[in-house]
Design a protein around this motif. Structure first.
Motif, mmCIF file in Angstrom:
data_model
loop_
_atom_site.group_PDB
_atom_site.id
_atom_site.type_symbol
_atom_site.label_atom_id
_atom_site.label_comp_id
_atom_site.label_asym_id
_atom_site.label_seq_id
_atom_site.Cartn_x
_atom_site.Cartn_y
_atom_site.Cartn_z
ATOM 1 N N ILE A 150 -12.819 1.758 10.702
ATOM 2 C CA ILE A 150 -12.172 0.462 10.479
ATOM 3 C C ILE A 150 -11.335 0.494 9.208
ATOM 4 O O ILE A 150 -11.789 0.933 8.157
ATOM 5 N N LEU A 151 -10.110 -0.014 9.330
ATOM 6 C CA LEU A 151 -9.215 -0.197 8.184
ATOM 7 C C LEU A 151 -8.668 -1.616 8.229
ATOM 8 O O LEU A 151 -8.058 -2.024 9.227
ATOM 9 N N PHE A 152 -8.886 -2.377 7.160
ATOM 10 C CA PHE A 152 -8.307 -3.710 7.028
ATOM 11 C C PHE A 152 -7.624 -3.825 5.679
ATOM 12 O O PHE A 152 -8.055 -3.213 4.692
ATOM 13 N N PHE A 153 -6.558 -4.624 5.647
ATOM 14 C CA PHE A 153 -5.921 -4.939 4.370
ATOM 15 C C PHE A 153 -6.819 -5.860 3.551
ATOM 16 O O PHE A 153 -7.002 -5.662 2.352
ATOM 17 N N ARG A 207 -7.135 -1.685 -1.814
ATOM 18 C CA ARG A 207 -7.781 -1.958 -3.097
ATOM 19 C C ARG A 207 -7.390 -3.319 -3.656
ATOM 20 O O ARG A 207 -8.243 -4.016 -4.233
ATOM 21 N N ILE A 208 -6.150 -3.731 -3.462
ATOM 22 C CA ILE A 208 -5.704 -5.016 -3.984
ATOM 23 C C ILE A 208 -5.989 -6.131 -2.984
ATOM 24 O O ILE A 208 -6.495 -7.194 -3.347
ATOM 25 N N GLY A 209 -5.670 -5.903 -1.721
ATOM 26 C CA GLY A 209 -5.916 -6.923 -0.717
ATOM 27 C C GLY A 209 -7.381 -7.312 -0.607
ATOM 28 O O GLY A 209 -7.711 -8.476 -0.369
ATOM 29 N N SER A 210 -8.270 -6.338 -0.802
ATOM 30 C CA SER A 210 -9.716 -6.586 -0.707
ATOM 31 C C SER A 210 -10.378 -6.543 -2.079
ATOM 32 O O SER A 210 -11.475 -6.008 -2.253
ATOM 33 N N HIS A 211 -9.715 -7.162 -3.062
ATOM 34 C CA HIS A 211 -10.221 -7.123 -4.429
ATOM 35 C C HIS A 211 -11.555 -7.856 -4.581
ATOM 36 O O HIS A 211 -12.266 -7.662 -5.573
ATOM 37 N N THR A 266 -21.254 -4.570 -3.720
ATOM 38 C CA THR A 266 -21.086 -4.561 -2.267
ATOM 39 C C THR A 266 -20.891 -3.152 -1.750
ATOM 40 O O THR A 266 -21.469 -2.762 -0.722
ATOM 41 N N VAL A 267 -20.083 -2.357 -2.448
ATOM 42 C CA VAL A 267 -19.830 -0.975 -2.032
ATOM 43 C C VAL A 267 -21.125 -0.163 -2.061
ATOM 44 O O VAL A 267 -21.449 0.569 -1.113
ATOM 45 N N LEU A 268 -21.886 -0.299 -3.140
ATOM 46 C CA LEU A 268 -23.146 0.441 -3.248
ATOM 47 C C LEU A 268 -24.120 0.025 -2.158
ATOM 48 O O LEU A 268 -24.853 0.857 -1.605
ATOM 49 N N ASP A 269 -24.122 -1.256 -1.827
ATOM 50 C CA ASP A 269 -25.000 -1.750 -0.764
ATOM 51 C C ASP A 269 -24.601 -1.154 0.582
ATOM 52 O O ASP A 269 -25.467 -0.715 1.367
ATOM 53 N N LEU A 270 -23.326 -1.120 0.876
ATOM 54 C CA LEU A 270 -22.849 -0.513 2.119
ATOM 55 C C LEU A 270 -23.245 0.954 2.195
ATOM 56 O O LEU A 270 -23.741 1.438 3.231
ATOM 57 N N PHE A 277 -11.583 2.902 -0.743
ATOM 58 C CA PHE A 277 -10.449 2.038 -1.052
ATOM 59 C C PHE A 277 -9.165 2.822 -0.788
ATOM 60 O O PHE A 277 -9.003 3.938 -1.275
ATOM 61 N N ALA A 278 -8.257 2.228 -0.018
ATOM 62 C CA ALA A 278 -6.943 2.817 0.190
ATOM 63 C C ALA A 278 -6.000 2.367 -0.910
ATOM 64 O O ALA A 278 -6.141 1.280 -1.464
ATOM 65 N N ARG A 279 -5.028 3.210 -1.228
ATOM 66 C CA ARG A 279 -3.981 2.881 -2.177
ATOM 67 C C ARG A 279 -4.518 2.424 -3.526
ATOM 68 O O ARG A 279 -4.245 1.342 -4.016
ATOM 69 N N ARG A 280 -5.283 3.279 -4.171
ATOM 70 C CA ARG A 280 -5.774 2.995 -5.522
ATOM 71 C C ARG A 280 -4.623 3.050 -6.525
ATOM 72 O O ARG A 280 -3.592 3.672 -6.269
ATOM 73 N N LEU A 281 -4.816 2.405 -7.649
ATOM 74 C CA LEU A 281 -3.828 2.500 -8.725
ATOM 75 C C LEU A 281 -3.765 3.945 -9.211
ATOM 76 O O LEU A 281 -4.790 4.600 -9.376
#
Length: 400
Positions: free
Chosen positions: A71-74, A105-109, A115-119, A128-132
Motif C-alpha cells: 500500500i502507498l498513500f499520499f 513524508r509530508i502528506g502523512s506528517h 505509530t511507526v514503531l507500533d506498526l 516514508f517516501a520522498r524524505r527530505l
C-alpha cells in the motif's frame, strides 16, 4: 535595532537561498529521473466515486489477502478511520501475511514515530517516501510522492484520488460529501501497479524486489483496454498535451485545482480556436488557500474564448479526470496543476475501452448535473480582496 537588522539579514539569506536551492534541486531531479513505459493491458476495471463504498471493498480485499499487501498513500491521517485502517494492517501482518505500507513524508506528517514503531512491532514493514534530502532541502520538501496505489496478492490493484482520513468517507464537517474517482483493477494491469510500488519502495528503502517473481503471479486478461502512466514531475505535461491536442470534438476536464502550465494553457486555447467543446469542472469550495484565485486568470481568458467552467456544489470535488472525444479517458492521481506537472510523482490510467468509458461518462454527467456555471460576469465583478489574493496566488502557484 540589532534584532531588526538580524531578522532582515535572515530574511535576505532565505530569499537568496530558496531559489538557488530550487533551481539546482530541479536540475538534479531532471538529471536523475527515470522513465518507465508500460504497455497497453487488458483488465477488468471498476470505478468508485464514493469513499465509503471504496474502502468497504478495499478493507474486504485486505482481510481476504493470503500472501502480501502493498500500500502507498499520499495521506494517512490520524483519526478514527485511519486508526481502523492501520489496525487492519497490523492484524494481517500478525496472521503471517506480508504487509508493506509506504506514505509520503509530508502528506502523512501526522504519522509519528510511536505509530511507526507500533506498526513495526506487529510486523508491518513501513517506509516514508520522498524524505527530505541534502543538499536541496527546499526542493525535496516540495517533491512529493502523490501516488495512491494498493496491490493485494499481486492480483488486485487500486489507483485513484482517495487517501485515508475521515474526510474521504464523508465525515468532515466542511468537505462533505467528498467526490472522487478511484479504480479497482483486476487483470494484466496489476503487474504494472506492483512494479511501480516496488520501484518506489526500492528508492525509499534500498530493497529491490522488482525481479522477485513471487510478487508477479500469472494474471488473466480482462475486458478493458488501458495503459498505466507513471510520471516523475517531468513527463506528465507531454502526456496531457498529446491528449488535448489530439481531440477532435470535445474535452471534459475534472480537477480540484486548475493551474495549467504555459504549454497546456496554449493547447487548450488552440483547441478552442478549432471549435472543440471544452468543459472544465472544479469545486465550488476550496480545501486550500489561494487555489481558486490561482485559476481565475486562466478561466477569464478561456471563458472569453468559448470554454464552459462548472463549479461542483454538492460537496467537495477532488476528481482527477480527462475525457477526450469519448474515446480516451484519463483517471489517476494527478491534478491539472503545476505541482502535479512538475514536482509530484504521480500515476495515471488511460482507458480506451468504449464500454468502460460509457460507465465513466455516467458519473461525469452526474458531476455536470451537480454543478453550476462560473461566468465571466462573476469573475469581472469588482472585488479588491480577490484581486490581492490572485496576485499572491500567481507568485506561489507552482507550489499550490
Amino acid at each position: 535595532m540589532i534584532v531588526a537588522v538580524t531578522i532582515g539579514i535572515v530574511i535576505l539569506c532565505l530569499l537568496i537561498w530558496l531559489p538557488i536551492d530550487f533551481y539546482f534541486g530541479r536540475r538534479s531531479h531532471i538529471n536523475n529521473v527515470f522513465k518507465r513505459d508500460y504497455p497497453k493491458r487488458n483488465s477488468d476495471i471498476q470505478l468508485y466515486t464514493s469513499g465509503k463504498a471504496l474502502f468497504r471493498d478495499l478493507f474486504t480485499e485486505i482481510q481476504n489477502a493470503e500472501r502480501h499487501v502493498h500500500i502507498l498513500f499520499f495521506i494517512v491521517s490520524n483519526d478514527r478511520f485511519s486508526q481502523a485502517f492501520l489496525h487492519l494492517l497490523k492484524e494481517k501482518a500478525q496472521s503471517g501475511v506480508e504487509v508493506r505500507l509506504m506514505v509520503d513524508r509530508i502528506g502523512s506528517h501526522k504519522i509519528n514515530k510511536k505509530t511507526v514503531l507500533d506498526l513495526e512491532a506487529y510486523g508491518v514493514s513501513f517506509n516514508f517516501a520522498r524524505r527530505l534530502k541534502f543538499p536541496y532541502l527546499f526542493y525535496s520538501l516540495n517533491e512529493r510522492n502523490h501516488r495512491k496505489i494498493t496491490i493485494i496478492d499481486g492480483k488486485v490493484g487500486y489507483i485513484g484520488g482517495y487517501n485515508v482520513g475521515k474526510e474521504y468517507i464523508d465525515q468532515d464537517s466542511k468537505l462533505n460529501p467528498w467526490r472522487d474517482y478511484h479504480l479497482k483493477v483486476e487483470g494484466e494491469g496489476v503487474r504494472d501497479l506492483q512494479d511501480e510500488f516496488l520501484a518506489d519502495w526500492y528508492h525509499s528503502s534500498g530493497v529491490d524486489d522488482r525481479s522477485n517473481r513471487q510478487y508477479f503471479p500469472p494474471l488473466r486478461k480482462g475486458k478493458c483496454l488501458h495503459q498505466l502512466i507513471p510520471t516523475e514531475g517531468i513527463f506528465l505535461e507531454k502526456t496531457f498535451s498529446r491528449l488535448i491536442s489530439g481531440a477532435g470534438t470535445r474535452i471534459i476536464i475534472g480537477t480540484p485545482y486548475f493551474i495549467p502550465s504555459r504549454q497546456l494553457f496554449l493547447d487548450l486555447r488552440t483547441v478552442l480556436s478549432r471549435g472543440i467543446d471544452l468543459t472544465i469542472i472544479v469545486p465550488k469550495m476550496a480545501d486550500h488557500p489561494f487555489v481558486q484565485e490561482a485559476s481565475y486568470p486562466y478561466f477569464r481568458l478561456l471563458l472569453k474564448e468559448g470554454a464552459k467552467v462548472l463549479q461542483y456544489d454538492r460537496g467537495f470535488y477532488h476528481s482527477k479526470i480527462m475525457l477526450i472525444d469519448d474515446k480516451i479517458c484519463d483517471i489517476g492521481t494527478a491534478n491539472f496543476d503545476r505541482r502535479s506537472l512538475f514536482l509530484n510523482h504521480e500515476m495515471n490510467c488511460l482507458i480506451f475501452d468504449p464500454l468502460c468509458i460509457e460507465m465513466i461518462k455516467k458519473e461525469l454527467k452526474s458531476d455536470i448535473d451537480d454543478s453550476t456555471p462560473l461566468t465571466l460576469e462573476m469573475l469581472s465583478m469588482p472585488n479588491p480582496i480577490r484581486r490581492i489574493k490572485e496576485s499572491i496566488a500567481f507568485v506561489i502557484s507552482p507550489f499550490l
